[in-house]
Design a protein around this motif. Structure first.
Motif, PDB file in Angstrom:
ATOM      1  N   ASP A 152       0.842  -1.195   0.000  1.00 36.63           N
ATOM      2  CA  ASP A 152       0.000   0.000   0.000  1.00 36.63           C
ATOM      3  C   ASP A 152       0.882   1.252   0.000  1.00 36.63           C
ATOM      4  O   ASP A 152       1.816   1.370   0.807  1.00 36.63           O
ATOM      5  N   ALA A 153       0.590   2.190  -0.890  1.00 32.15           N
ATOM      6  CA  ALA A 153       1.378   3.430  -0.969  1.00 32.15           C
ATOM      7  C   ALA A 153       1.295   4.237   0.319  1.00 32.15           C
ATOM      8  O   ALA A 153       2.207   5.018   0.622  1.00 32.15           O
ATOM      9  N   ASP A 154       0.240   4.062   1.094  1.00 31.46           N
ATOM     10  CA  ASP A 154       0.156   4.757   2.375  1.00 31.46           C
ATOM     11  C   ASP A 154       1.207   4.235   3.347  1.00 31.46           C
ATOM     12  O   ASP A 154       1.754   5.003   4.152  1.00 31.46           O
ATOM     13  N   ASP A 155       1.494   2.940   3.285  1.00 28.71           N
ATOM     14  CA  ASP A 155       2.566   2.405   4.124  1.00 28.71           C
ATOM     15  C   ASP A 155       3.921   2.970   3.697  1.00 28.71           C
ATOM     16  O   ASP A 155       4.759   3.318   4.537  1.00 28.71           O
ATOM     17  N   VAL A 159       6.489   5.350   6.096  1.00 31.30           N
ATOM     18  CA  VAL A 159       7.899   5.056   6.351  1.00 31.30           C
ATOM     19  C   VAL A 159       8.783   6.204   5.868  1.00 31.30           C
ATOM     20  O   VAL A 159       9.678   6.672   6.590  1.00 31.30           O
ATOM     21  N   ALA A 160       8.538   6.671   4.641  1.00 33.67           N
ATOM     22  CA  ALA A 160       9.366   7.732   4.079  1.00 33.67           C
ATOM     23  C   ALA A 160       9.260   9.020   4.887  1.00 33.67           C
ATOM     24  O   ALA A 160      10.270   9.690   5.147  1.00 33.67           O
ATOM     25  N   ALA A 161       8.051   9.384   5.302  1.00 33.73           N
ATOM     26  CA  ALA A 161       7.873  10.618   6.067  1.00 33.73           C
ATOM     27  C   ALA A 161       8.587  10.536   7.412  1.00 33.73           C
ATOM     28  O   ALA A 161       9.201  11.514   7.864  1.00 33.73           O
ATOM     29  N   ALA A 162       8.521   9.376   8.052  1.00 33.43           N
ATOM     30  CA  ALA A 162       9.211   9.223   9.335  1.00 33.43           C
ATOM     31  C   ALA A 162      10.720   9.383   9.169  1.00 33.43           C
ATOM     32  O   ALA A 162      11.389  10.038   9.976  1.00 33.43           O
ATOM     33  N   ALA A 163      11.259   8.804   8.087  1.00 35.14           N
ATOM     34  CA  ALA A 163      12.699   8.926   7.844  1.00 35.14           C
ATOM     35  C   ALA A 163      13.096  10.355   7.507  1.00 35.14           C
ATOM     36  O   ALA A 163      14.120  10.862   7.980  1.00 35.14           O
ATOM     37  N   ASP A 244       9.649  -7.779   6.005  1.00 34.13           N
ATOM     38  CA  ASP A 244       9.227  -7.220   7.293  1.00 34.13           C
ATOM     39  C   ASP A 244       9.447  -5.718   7.397  1.00 34.13           C
ATOM     40  O   ASP A 244       9.436  -5.162   8.494  1.00 34.13           O
ATOM     41  N   GLY A 245       9.634  -5.036   6.254  1.00 32.71           N
ATOM     42  CA  GLY A 245       9.987  -3.626   6.305  1.00 32.71           C
ATOM     43  C   GLY A 245       8.977  -2.744   6.996  1.00 32.71           C
ATOM     44  O   GLY A 245       9.343  -1.851   7.784  1.00 32.71           O
ATOM     45  N   VAL A 246       7.688  -2.949   6.706  1.00 31.40           N
ATOM     46  CA  VAL A 246       6.661  -2.089   7.318  1.00 31.40           C
ATOM     47  C   VAL A 246       6.610  -2.277   8.828  1.00 31.40           C
ATOM     48  O   VAL A 246       6.700  -1.289   9.581  1.00 31.40           O
TER      49      VAL A 246
END
Length: 269
Positions: A152-155, A159-163, A244-246
């Motif tokens: 899902d692009a929301d996932d 992740v990207a926003a947190a980084a 397990d990335g998400v």
């Protein structure tokens, strides 16, 4: 700080930009229509887009596996670091050797980096080149009968926003982002059909027929041929596993395809 989001009007980019804006961070959208504008094919637009930027989300259109992508990403990364960018988050492709070459460029740049290496987006069915076929009830692609862990692009955006925001623990990480289970395109079509309450089927076509059909619907031939090569090259079973990335990045499960299908049922009608 100012964060540059390349592809800021695209599937992942606009979601990343929205999340960063919601955090109260300064966001600059990198797109042809933005001011200043940004275009991968026009390097003269890059310096203005990078002015005053301290972090950047790097997404390449159409895909890092396309010819010329590595040279562009390498040149952009080098310019970004010279311009003062201290943090880079690269949207990469799972199972793509060409994409991993670009990953190494970012990793060796001297900036703080995070790689988000993704499988096929669920949103390709709802916002991309497969939407109209879903609405028509027939998804015709040159894809083999192998399972894919659609993500899902929301996932991806979470992740990207947190980084990019500098949340702890993401620097120096390679996250392989997938959904929580494997589906073939035929099985995905069945779940879409269940969500909308009418038949949606998958049929396999030759690469030549796919390219011809895409061009007839207005897709540039070079892009259609590149997409066809991705279908026939990447969808060969190499990515038929869940990563397990998400959960590793966000501490929660990845979103499931059935939830995506139900949430977007209105689009498919």
């Amino acid at each position: 700080m100012t964060i540059l989001v390349l592809g800021g009007t695209g599937k992942t980019g606009r979601r990343v930009a929205d999340r960063l804006t919601a955090r109260g961070l300064s966001v600059r959208v990198g797109s042809r229509s933005a001011t200043p504008s940004f275009a991968w094919e026009d390097r003269s637009t890059w310096p203005a887009a990078l002015e005053g930027v301290t972090a950047a989300y790097v997404s390449y259109y159409p895909d890092l596996a396309f010819p010329g992508a590595y040279d562009d990403v390498k040149a952009f990364t080098e310019l970004a670091v010279r311009s003062g960018v201290r943090r880079l988050v690269l949207l990469s492709g799972r199972g793509e050797p060409e994409a991993q070459a670009s990953e190494r460029t970012v990793q060796e740049s001297g900036a703080e980096w995070t790689i988000v290496r993704c499988s096929w987006f669920m949103q390709n069915f709802s916002e991309g080149f497969i939407l109209e076929p879903v609405r028509a009830g027939v998804i015709a692609l040159p894809a083999a009968d192998v399972p894919e862990p659609f993500v899902d692009a929301d996932d991806i955006a979470d992740v990207a926003a947190a980084a990019l925001a500098g949340d702890g623990g993401h620097a120096g990480q390679v996250y392989e982002l997938t959904g929580p289970r494997l589906l073939t395109f035929a099985q995905a079509a069945e779940e879409l059909a269940a969500a909308v309450g009418r038949p949606v089927v998958f049929t396999r076509v030759t690469p030549e027929d796919y390219v011809a059909g895409a061009v007839a619907h207005g897709v540039p031939r070079e892009e259609a041929e590149g997409l066809s090569a991705l279908f026939t090259g990447i969808l060969d079973g190499r990515n038929a596993s869940v990563a397990d990335g998400v959960p590793r990045a966000l501490g929660r499960p990845a979103r499931d395809f059935v939830d995506f299908a139900r949430a977007n049922a209105h689009r498919f009608r």
